[in-house]
Design an enzyme around this catalytic site. Structure first.
Site, PDB file in Angstrom:
ATOM      1  N   LYS A 171      30.701 -25.805 -44.344  1.00  0.00           N
ATOM      2  CA  LYS A 171      30.469 -25.241 -43.009  1.00  0.00           C
ATOM      3  C   LYS A 171      29.259 -25.884 -42.337  1.00  0.00           C
ATOM      4  CE  LYS A 171      33.806 -22.619 -41.994  1.00  0.00           C
ATOM      5  NZ  LYS A 171      34.117 -21.348 -42.622  1.00  0.00           N
ATOM      6  N   LYS A 227      50.815 -30.641 -47.348  1.00  0.00           N
ATOM      7  CA  LYS A 227      51.457 -29.362 -47.069  1.00  0.00           C
ATOM      8  C   LYS A 227      51.314 -28.941 -45.613  1.00  0.00           C
ATOM      9  CE  LYS A 227      47.541 -26.638 -48.618  1.00  0.00           C
ATOM     10  NZ  LYS A 227      47.028 -25.558 -49.423  1.00  0.00           N
ATOM     11  N   LYS A 248      47.993 -25.577 -40.097  1.00  0.00           N
ATOM     12  CA  LYS A 248      47.876 -25.712 -38.646  1.00  0.00           C
ATOM     13  C   LYS A 248      46.752 -26.666 -38.242  1.00  0.00           C
ATOM     14  CE  LYS A 248      45.463 -21.389 -37.891  1.00  0.00           C
ATOM     15  NZ  LYS A 248      46.197 -20.474 -38.706  1.00  0.00           N
TER      16      LYS A 248
END
Ligand code: TRP
Length: 331
Positions: A111, A194, A197
């Site tokens: 992050k 895979k 989004k």
């Protein structure tokens, strides 16, 4: 009955990968365990969503989970922010979570790299909040993937530390668990990896996608120039389309296209057309339920209220005992 807790990221629409992976397992699990599924809207504040975005994302996730078969009569489904006991336990646990170990967490380091302009304390203590979510119901089973393993290890550390500090065997150890051994992996439409989004536009088929949108995406899926020899191994992008068929098409359909491929007579356009129609058949009932539920404000209000009540029943019991253990006693 063992207690299961899982937090759902409130980041928008569900795709086929979510559905055939985690969600179908949630739907089965709810009949066998005491399940708490909550929408992690407090966690989402680390990225500073606007009030409108926050609300819309939470609503989308709630609606879509209900539409896929999470049953509020079987499982407890609630919004994390509706259960203030979460925040209280988070505060207590923060008192014995140390800066060094929090800074070492992989997700924190990721992050910091991704949003260096917004390295807030909530980001640092994300694993503590996650621990509070789990320990609040004294859960032992957490259905999450590999990427959450480190967070669960921290949850065990924080729970055990609490137990040791107060010399009380109170919180059980939560472990990651996969309900079914062979989790289905749904590939994306971009030829590699895979479905997800964040993998780029057109890679994921969403449960809310219209038939036209589904046709468009499937027709644009990456393919190659066709097999070069008979019975050859399929390259990843072609195998991916066959893997998608495995979840939505009949065995006859799959065999038909498999034979054509092996005889080098396959036309990818035909395969994609069939695949698109089969995806549409599989998703249409869900899409219809999504639309119904999204327009049923009264039902949503009832579900949220009932979920919050059930969650708070369990949570307030824990908090009462935790306060007692810590030494907050009434006179
Ligand atoms: N961190 C989890 C994720 O990114 C979401 C989450 C928050 C969670 N609290 C949780 C998962 C508690 C399981 C249990 O997917």
């Amino acid at each position: 009955m063992e207690t299961v807790v899982s937090g759902i990221r409130s980041t928008g629409n569900l795709h086929l990968g979510n559905y055939y992976g985690a969600i179908q397992n949630f739907v089965k699990m709810q009949h066998e365990y005491n399940c708490f599924f909550f929408i992690a809207d407090l966690h989402s504040l680390t990225t500073h969503p606007t009030p409108a975005n926050l609300h819309n994302n939470v609503k989308t996730v709630l609606v879509e989970y209900l539409a896929t078969g999470i049953d509020p009569e079987q499982a407890t489904i609630y919004m994390q922010s509706d259960v203030p006991e979460t925040s209280e336990l988070y505060l207590y646990l923060n008192m014995n979570a140390y800066l060094g170990e929090l800074e070492r967490s992989t997700s924190f380091k990721d992050k910091v790299r991704a949003q260096p302009e917004n390295v807030n304390a909530g980001l640092l203590t994300y694993p503590v909040l996650m621990t509070a979510d789990i320990l609040l119901h004294r859960a032992t089973k957490v259905p999450v993937g590999k990427d959450q393993e480190q967070h669960l290890e921290m949850a065990r550390t924080f729970g055990n530390r609490f137990n040791r500090l107060y010399n009380h065997d109170y919180f059980p150890e939560p472990y990651a668990f996969s309900f079914s051994k062979n989790l289905v992996k749904i590939p994306g439409l971009d030829g590699k990896g895979k479905m997800g989004k964040s993998e780029g536009e057109g890679n994921a088929i969403f449960l809310s996608d219209s038939p036209e949108a589904i046709r468009k995406k499937v027709m644009r899926a990456v393919t190659d120039s066709g097999p070069a020899t008979e019975n050859q191994t399929k390259p990843e992008e072609i195998q991916n389309l066959f893997d998608l068929m495995k979840v939505v098409s009949t065995p006859d359909t799959i065999m038909h296209f498999d034979e054509l491929y092996n005889k080098m007579q396959i036309r990818y356009g035909d395969l994609k057309k069939q695949l698109a129609e089969d995806v549409i058949i599989a998703t249409t009932p869900i899409r219809e339920r999504i639309n119904d539920i999204a327009n049923n404000a009264e039902y949503l209000r009832k579900v949220a209220q009932q979920g919050a009540e059930k969650a708070r029943e369990s949570a307030s019991k824990t908090i009462k005992e935790v306060r007692e253990i810590i030494g907050f006693r009434s006179f």
